[in-house]
Design a protein around this motif. Sequence first.
Motif, mmCIF file in Angstrom:
data_model
loop_
_atom_site.group_PDB
_atom_site.id
_atom_site.type_symbol
_atom_site.label_atom_id
_atom_site.label_comp_id
_atom_site.label_asym_id
_atom_site.label_seq_id
_atom_site.Cartn_x
_atom_site.Cartn_y
_atom_site.Cartn_z
ATOM 1 N N ILE A 62 0.867 -1.167 0.000
ATOM 2 C CA ILE A 62 0.000 0.000 0.000
ATOM 3 C C ILE A 62 0.907 1.221 0.000
ATOM 4 O O ILE A 62 1.807 1.342 0.830
ATOM 5 N N THR A 63 0.683 2.121 -0.948
ATOM 6 C CA THR A 63 1.478 3.343 -1.021
ATOM 7 C C THR A 63 0.555 4.550 -0.973
ATOM 8 O O THR A 63 -0.654 4.433 -1.195
ATOM 9 N N GLY A 64 1.107 5.710 -0.703
ATOM 10 C CA GLY A 64 0.287 6.901 -0.658
ATOM 11 C C GLY A 64 1.069 8.126 -0.270
ATOM 12 O O GLY A 64 2.296 8.145 -0.335
ATOM 13 N N GLU A 65 0.337 9.159 0.156
ATOM 14 C CA GLU A 65 0.953 10.449 0.427
ATOM 15 C C GLU A 65 0.260 11.155 1.589
ATOM 16 O O GLU A 65 -0.958 11.058 1.755
ATOM 17 N N LEU A 66 1.049 11.842 2.399
ATOM 18 C CA LEU A 66 0.560 12.672 3.489
ATOM 19 C C LEU A 66 0.912 14.130 3.175
ATOM 20 O O LEU A 66 2.092 14.450 3.000
ATOM 21 N N PRO A 67 -0.056 15.032 3.109
ATOM 22 C CA PRO A 67 0.269 16.437 2.853
ATOM 23 C C PRO A 67 1.053 17.046 4.014
ATOM 24 O O PRO A 67 0.841 16.699 5.182
ATOM 25 N N VAL A 68 1.974 17.951 3.686
ATOM 26 C CA VAL A 68 2.703 18.700 4.714
ATOM 27 C C VAL A 68 1.885 19.936 5.060
ATOM 28 O O VAL A 68 1.618 20.772 4.202
ATOM 29 N N GLN A 69 1.479 20.054 6.294
ATOM 30 C CA GLN A 69 0.657 21.190 6.726
ATOM 31 C C GLN A 69 1.515 22.411 7.017
ATOM 32 O O GLN A 69 1.169 23.540 6.626
ATOM 33 N N SER A 70 2.628 22.202 7.716
ATOM 34 C CA SER A 70 3.499 23.326 8.038
ATOM 35 C C SER A 70 4.879 22.811 8.425
ATOM 36 O O SER A 70 5.061 21.630 8.727
ATOM 37 N N ALA A 71 5.833 23.715 8.396
ATOM 38 C CA ALA A 71 7.193 23.377 8.822
ATOM 39 C C ALA A 71 7.892 24.642 9.277
ATOM 40 O O ALA A 71 7.733 25.704 8.672
ATOM 41 N N GLU A 72 8.657 24.533 10.352
ATOM 42 C CA GLU A 72 9.503 25.613 10.834
ATOM 43 C C GLU A 72 10.938 25.096 10.834
ATOM 44 O O GLU A 72 11.255 24.140 11.543
ATOM 45 N N ILE A 73 11.781 25.703 10.023
ATOM 46 C CA ILE A 73 13.141 25.199 9.844
ATOM 47 C C ILE A 73 14.134 26.338 10.019
ATOM 48 O O ILE A 73 14.010 27.396 9.387
ATOM 49 N N THR A 74 15.113 26.123 10.880
ATOM 50 C CA THR A 74 16.211 27.055 11.088
ATOM 51 C C THR A 74 17.511 26.309 10.868
ATOM 52 O O THR A 74 17.713 25.225 11.438
ATOM 53 N N LEU A 75 18.381 26.844 10.026
ATOM 54 C CA LEU A 75 19.658 26.208 9.719
ATOM 55 C C LEU A 75 20.801 27.126 10.132
ATOM 56 O O LEU A 75 20.834 28.297 9.757
ATOM 57 N N ASP A 76 21.726 26.572 10.912
ATOM 58 C CA ASP A 76 22.929 27.292 11.321
ATOM 59 C C ASP A 76 24.103 26.593 10.664
ATOM 60 O O ASP A 76 24.477 25.485 11.049
ATOM 61 N N LEU A 89 2.197 17.208 9.735
ATOM 62 C CA LEU A 89 1.570 16.554 8.593
ATOM 63 C C LEU A 89 0.057 16.545 8.754
ATOM 64 O O LEU A 89 -0.466 16.314 9.848
ATOM 65 N N ASP A 90 -0.645 16.759 7.661
ATOM 66 C CA ASP A 90 -2.109 16.778 7.637
ATOM 67 C C ASP A 90 -2.615 15.370 7.314
ATOM 68 O O ASP A 90 -2.850 15.034 6.157
ATOM 69 N N VAL A 91 -2.797 14.544 8.338
ATOM 70 C CA VAL A 91 -3.199 13.157 8.099
ATOM 71 C C VAL A 91 -4.678 13.047 7.745
ATOM 72 O O VAL A 91 -5.124 12.033 7.212
ATOM 73 N N GLY A 92 -5.445 14.090 8.032
ATOM 74 C CA GLY A 92 -6.860 14.076 7.650
ATOM 75 C C GLY A 92 -7.062 14.006 6.152
ATOM 76 O O GLY A 92 -8.116 13.578 5.681
ATOM 77 N N ASN A 93 -6.043 14.417 5.391
ATOM 78 C CA ASN A 93 -6.108 14.355 3.932
ATOM 79 C C ASN A 93 -5.125 13.344 3.356
ATOM 80 O O ASN A 93 -4.740 13.437 2.190
ATOM 81 N N ALA A 94 -4.723 12.386 4.175
ATOM 82 C CA ALA A 94 -3.845 11.319 3.694
ATOM 83 C C ALA A 94 -4.554 10.498 2.623
ATOM 84 O O ALA A 94 -5.767 10.269 2.702
#
Length: 208
Positions: A62-76, A89-94
Amino acid sequence: MVVFWLCTWDEGSMYCFMRNFFCSVLVWVIALSAGNAAPLSYTLDKGASRVGFEVSFGPDQITGELPVQSAEITLDFQQVANSSVAVVLDVGNAKANFPFATQALRGPKVLDTTRFPTISFVSTEIQVLPDAPSKARMSGEITIRDTTRPITLGAELFRPADRALGERERLIVQLSGAVSRAAFGATGWSDLVGDTVALDLMLQIDLA
């Protein structure tokens, strides 16, 4: 357990997108030489970010996709340990590759998306691998069905192939690792569906 992997989608999908456009890796060592003194904050490009999944279903997958709802990324880039990643991740729309699997995935026996509409990951420590400077080990916590457990992910940092070496305005973060769905109470249809769910987080980010 859940294993994070590189998805193989059809033409025009994530695999081809990364193969053709993000083929050039941005190693941490090159970024370090650029001499940025302060951590950099990035915003998520939702349309270009993907999370694929795969789980065994008897002899099939079984394959599929989970939408990314948001991300906060800081790189040093001078003190990589100061970098941080938080993803929701927005699993409600998986979605799975056939309707019954999608219904089962969202239902109360697996992700129970009515009660728990998101999956979240927050990093706690990042270490560059000494023998592979384009890769890092990222420790953190993942929350599924309101249960939080520690997890260690592999992380790689890429840049678009058409960007100059060391440029950091647009980057791609790919995360990989493993967890058990049973450890989070997502045990539905365990007689038919495996406990190991393979995932790959491909996050395209832009300098804020």
